[in-house]
Design an enzyme around this catalytic site. Structure first.
Site, PDB file in Angstrom:
ATOM      1  N   GLY A 142     -22.992  17.639  -9.856  1.00  0.00           N
ATOM      2  CA  GLY A 142     -24.039  17.515  -9.043  1.00  0.00           C
ATOM      3  C   GLY A 142     -24.100  15.879  -8.703  1.00  0.00           C
TER       4      GLY A 142
ATOM      5  N   HIS B  98     -43.303  -2.517  15.039  1.00  0.00           N
ATOM      6  CA  HIS B  98     -43.929  -1.241  15.091  1.00  0.00           C
ATOM      7  C   HIS B  98     -43.428  -0.705  16.528  1.00  0.00           C
ATOM      8  CE1 HIS B  98     -46.984   2.126  14.609  1.00  0.00           C
ATOM      9  NE2 HIS B  98     -47.248   1.687  15.981  1.00  0.00           N
TER      10      HIS B  98
ATOM     11  N   GLY C 142     -16.383  13.190 -10.788  1.00  0.00           N
ATOM     12  CA  GLY C 142     -16.259  11.692 -10.776  1.00  0.00           C
ATOM     13  C   GLY C 142     -14.563  11.306 -10.449  1.00  0.00           C
TER      14      GLY C 142
ATOM     15  N   GLY D  22      -6.966   1.170   4.229  1.00  0.00           N
ATOM     16  CA  GLY D  22      -8.037   1.595   4.299  1.00  0.00           C
ATOM     17  C   GLY D  22      -8.441   2.242   3.065  1.00  0.00           C
TER      18      GLY D  22
ATOM     19  N   ALA E 242       4.039   0.013  -5.921  1.00  0.00           N
ATOM     20  CA  ALA E 242       4.281  -1.318  -6.258  1.00  0.00           C
ATOM     21  C   ALA E 242       4.228  -1.148  -7.891  1.00  0.00           C
ATOM     22  CB  ALA E 242       3.417  -2.416  -5.865  1.00  0.00           C
TER      23      ALA E 242
ATOM     24  N   GLU F 124       0.854  -1.314  -0.169  1.00  0.00           N
ATOM     25  CA  GLU F 124      -0.082  -0.110  -0.100  1.00  0.00           C
ATOM     26  C   GLU F 124       1.067   1.362   0.051  1.00  0.00           C
ATOM     27  OE1 GLU F 124      -3.506   1.323  -0.104  1.00  0.00           O
ATOM     28  OE2 GLU F 124      -2.118   2.815   0.081  1.00  0.00           O
TER      29      GLU F 124
ATOM     30  N   ALA G 239     -17.472   0.899  -2.309  1.00  0.00           N
ATOM     31  CA  ALA G 239     -16.467   0.026  -1.472  1.00  0.00           C
ATOM     32  C   ALA G 239     -16.863  -1.193  -1.213  1.00  0.00           C
ATOM     33  CB  ALA G 239     -16.524   0.865   0.131  1.00  0.00           C
TER      34      ALA G 239
ATOM     35  N   ILE H 232     -20.657  12.669  -4.459  1.00  0.00           N
ATOM     36  CA  ILE H 232     -19.758  13.592  -3.614  1.00  0.00           C
ATOM     37  C   ILE H 232     -20.392  14.983  -3.493  1.00  0.00           C
ATOM     38  CG2 ILE H 232     -17.167  14.446  -3.366  1.00  0.00           C
ATOM     39  CD1 ILE H 232     -16.390  11.854  -4.517  1.00  0.00           C
TER      40      ILE H 232
HETATM   41  P1  NAI Z   1     -20.386  11.018  -9.878  1.00  0.00           P
HETATM   42  O1  NAI Z   1     -19.998  10.313 -11.203  1.00  0.00           O
HETATM   43  O2  NAI Z   1     -21.336  10.784  -8.979  1.00  0.00           O
HETATM   44  O3  NAI Z   1     -20.923  12.522 -10.120  1.00  0.00           O
HETATM   45  C1  NAI Z   1     -20.177  13.308 -11.138  1.00  0.00           C
HETATM   46  C2  NAI Z   1     -21.171  14.598 -11.755  1.00  0.00           C
HETATM   47  O4  NAI Z   1     -20.616  15.491 -12.377  1.00  0.00           O
HETATM   48  C3  NAI Z   1     -22.109  13.981 -12.694  1.00  0.00           C
HETATM   49  O5  NAI Z   1     -23.384  14.270 -12.226  1.00  0.00           O
HETATM   50  C4  NAI Z   1     -21.736  14.671 -13.995  1.00  0.00           C
HETATM   51  O6  NAI Z   1     -22.709  14.750 -14.681  1.00  0.00           O
HETATM   52  C5  NAI Z   1     -21.011  15.980 -13.461  1.00  0.00           C
HETATM   53  N1  NAI Z   1     -20.075  16.509 -14.364  1.00  0.00           N
HETATM   54  C6  NAI Z   1     -18.905  16.038 -14.913  1.00  0.00           C
HETATM   55  N2  NAI Z   1     -18.432  16.738 -15.698  1.00  0.00           N
HETATM   56  C7  NAI Z   1     -18.871  18.146 -15.420  1.00  0.00           C
HETATM   57  C8  NAI Z   1     -18.381  19.521 -15.503  1.00  0.00           C
HETATM   58  N3  NAI Z   1     -17.411  19.811 -16.322  1.00  0.00           N
HETATM   59  N4  NAI Z   1     -19.360  20.524 -14.997  1.00  0.00           N
HETATM   60  C9  NAI Z   1     -20.376  20.096 -14.268  1.00  0.00           C
HETATM   61  N5  NAI Z   1     -20.673  18.828 -14.039  1.00  0.00           N
HETATM   62  C10 NAI Z   1     -19.854  17.840 -14.376  1.00  0.00           C
HETATM   63  O7  NAI Z   1     -18.861  11.354  -9.381  1.00  0.00           O
HETATM   64  P2  NAI Z   1     -18.422  11.719  -7.888  1.00  0.00           P
HETATM   65  O8  NAI Z   1     -19.763  12.695  -7.280  1.00  0.00           O
HETATM   66  O9  NAI Z   1     -17.337  12.590  -8.093  1.00  0.00           O
HETATM   67  O10 NAI Z   1     -18.222  10.510  -7.313  1.00  0.00           O
HETATM   68  C11 NAI Z   1     -17.093   9.727  -7.381  1.00  0.00           C
HETATM   69  C12 NAI Z   1     -17.503   8.153  -7.136  1.00  0.00           C
HETATM   70  O11 NAI Z   1     -17.325   7.958  -5.796  1.00  0.00           O
HETATM   71  C13 NAI Z   1     -18.700   7.902  -7.999  1.00  0.00           C
HETATM   72  O12 NAI Z   1     -18.631   6.437  -8.708  1.00  0.00           O
HETATM   73  C14 NAI Z   1     -19.492   7.342  -6.637  1.00  0.00           C
HETATM   74  O13 NAI Z   1     -20.093   6.056  -6.669  1.00  0.00           O
HETATM   75  C15 NAI Z   1     -18.388   7.124  -5.685  1.00  0.00           C
HETATM   76  N6  NAI Z   1     -18.965   7.455  -4.317  1.00  0.00           N
HETATM   77  C16 NAI Z   1     -19.955   7.074  -3.582  1.00  0.00           C
HETATM   78  C17 NAI Z   1     -20.550   7.432  -2.472  1.00  0.00           C
HETATM   79  C18 NAI Z   1     -21.430   6.527  -1.854  1.00  0.00           C
HETATM   80  O14 NAI Z   1     -21.632   5.330  -2.201  1.00  0.00           O
HETATM   81  N7  NAI Z   1     -22.289   7.161  -0.802  1.00  0.00           N
HETATM   82  C19 NAI Z   1     -20.078   8.518  -1.567  1.00  0.00           C
HETATM   83  C20 NAI Z   1     -19.006   9.381  -2.694  1.00  0.00           C
HETATM   84  C21 NAI Z   1     -18.450   8.957  -3.696  1.00  0.00           C
END
Ligand code: NAI
Length: 465
Positions: free
Chosen positions: A175, A438, A266, A31, A107, A26, A314, A178
């Site tokens: 939007g 309930h 993303g 983690g 690595a 790592e 995860a 994250i």
């Molecule tokens: P995401 O793929 O969820 O969202 C990125 C958003 O940015 C999309 O809605 C996209 O249309 C938009 N976007 C892309 N380029 C853009 C631009 N130039 N201007 C404006 N909008 C744009 O990616 P995010 O939120 O960064 O998360 C990354 C990864 O982490 C995801 O695959 C998600 O599954 C994972 N994650 C999961 C969580 C959970 O399970 N609770 C929590 C946080 C992250």
């Protein structure tokens, strides 16, 4: 094992349990993103922001008056860092207990069973594996070239969970998961929030009815949501603030002034530059594809987690890690699950498992939909959280459950019942007939299934059939 995130560390522990000799390399801390600056730290801040808002804005309605409620971001960071330390320390302990050797270093794969590790001190070590190499290198934050991270006013999620000051104004680019989770946190702590999303909807791919509930709450609290818009660049004003330029399409432009920009567009997979291509391992745009047993196209080299493709979650990485450990140990196992649930910790939470109504229809399946609102649950009223609903999607011919979509309080915990029901190929009748205690929020799942069948008790079943 290359990578000690939720894919790599789980796979290592399971291999250790199966009496296989494991060396986990790592480059930072065990983690991975999940424990160090992703899932867990963000959930700690989300929970803190929720507590703060509850006391500050909702307490009075319950007869609780808390004067002088305030946030100390330094103390909060120390608390959050304490959680991270406990968890990463726990993983190190589990490694020791299961005979897994941890090597901290970078690595590179040099041969079908050879890995070279460069440590921070500059030493180079060569490890010869007898059985297999597992690639579990995860993913990294995507940066927008015109918004280079400076760690202060232009940040990614890693910095956003470590802020020691609440920004007055926060603009989130993206939007997605994250952007909205952390946007909700800082909005609750008082930041003026703007979200810029490139597509026509927030959280693309999620049931739009669920997303609408979150969007409504965000805007009700004053957030500005700008969809179909791209942030193209910025200029720094004399007072240090940033004037962010937006391209709204069709020749229209706008500018939003902010103090901090969070880029959340993303994650990209970390499959390139590991020496894999040189060995003939297929690497596609950074992804290392693997089959139902976790095998890449080269014998003895396996891949798990974010680096293998979407969804980058995860719990998916961990399950793949368990499967690959069994496969390496010569046991029968495969990635044969029905659904990978997802939980989005917005306000309120969204959690999903299986097909949306639209996805089922695209597959040519005639669907039956059951819904039940949180507002009709006594427990939801008692916890003062009544926005949102449960939605079940089933095959109209057989009533077999195809998908569950929940938006509302504790959706992230409630979805596990949906995931289990999908794995067991449950029918709406199975869920409806299961006695749910309930008063609990989980009763909504039972009622939604019964609504699908036309006889939920605590609402009128106008949509029946
Ligand atoms: P995401 O793929 O969820 O969202 C990125 C958003 O940015 C999309 O809605 C996209 O249309 C938009 N976007 C892309 N380029 C853009 C631009 N130039 N201007 C404006 N909008 C744009 O990616 P995010 O939120 O960064 O998360 C990354 C990864 O982490 C995801 O695959 C998600 O599954 C994972 N994650 C999961 C969580 C959970 O399970 N609770 C929590 C946080 C992250």
């Amino acid at each position: 094992m290359i990578g000690g995130g939720p894919g790599g560390y789980v796979c290592s522990i399971r291999l250790g349990q199966l009496k296989q000799k494991v060396i986990c390399v790592e480059k930072e801390e065990v983690g991975g993103v999940c424990l160090n600056w992703g899932c867990v730290p963000s959930k700690a801040l989300i929970s803190a922001s929720h507590t703060y808002e509850k006391v500050k804005d909702h307490g009075a309605g319950m007869g609780i008056f808390a004067d002088n409620v305030r946030v100390d971001p330094n103390k909060m960071q120390d608390w959050k860092n304490g959680i991270v330390k406990k968890l990463t320390g726990g993983v190190r302990g589990l490694f020791r207990g299961n005979g897994v050797e941890l090597v901290i270093g970078n690595a590179t794969v040099k041969g079908p069973r050879t890995v070279e590790v460069k440590t921070a001190e500059g030493t180079v070590e060569t490890i010869e594996a007898t059985k297999a190499i597992v690639i579990a290198t995860g993913s990294s934050t995507i940066e927008i070239p015109t918004f280079k991270f400076d760690g202060k006013s232009i940040i990614g999620a890693k910095e956003a969970v470590s802020l020691r000051e609440v920004p007055k104004r926060l603009l989130v680019i993206g939007g997605g998961v994250i952007g909205l989770e952390l946007g909700c946190v800082y909005q609750k702590f008082g930041a003026e929030l703007t979200v810029v999303e490139a597509t026509p909807s927030l959280l693309p791919g999620v049931d739009p009815e669920c997303t609408a509930v979150v969007e409504k709450r965000l805007t009700k609290k004053g957030a500005k949501i700008i969809k179909n818009a791209k942030a193209t660049g910025y200029e720094r004003n004399a007072d240090g603030s940033l004037a962010v330029k937006l391209d709204l399409g069709e020749g229209k432009y706008d500018t939003v002034v902010t103090d901090v920009v969070l880029v959340a567009v993303g994650m990209r997979p970390n499959g390139a530059g590991l020496g894999l291509e040189e060995l003939g391992v297929k690497v596609e745009r950074g992804f290392v594809p693997s089959d139902h047993l976790g095998r890449t196209n080269v014998d003895g080299i396996y891949a798990i987690g974010d680096v293998t493709g979407q969804p980058m979650l995860a719990h998916k990485a961990s399950k793949e890690g368990e499967v690959v450990a069994e496969v390496i140990a010569g046991h029968k196992a495969a990635k044969d699950w029905v659904a990978i649930p997802a939980a989005i910790f917005t306000d309120p939470e969204i959690a999903v498992a299986g097909l949306t109504e639209a996805q089922a229809k695209e597959k040519g399946i005639e669907v039956r939909v059951g819904k039940f609102p949180f507002s009709a649950l006594g427990r939801a009223m008692a916890v003062n959280e009544t926005d949102g609903f449960f939605k079940v999607v089933a095959d109209k011919k057989t009533n077999e459950l195809l998908g569950v979509h929940i938006v509302g309080p504790e959706a992230s915990d409630l979805i596990s019942e949906g995931a289990l029901a999908l794995e067991m190929h449950a029918f709406l009748e199975d869920i409806g007939l299961t006695i749910h205690p309930h008063p609990t929020l989980g009763e909504g799942m039972m009622e939604a299934a019964m609504n699908g069948l036309g006889h939920a008790i605590h609402i009128l079943n106008r949509n029946a059939g």
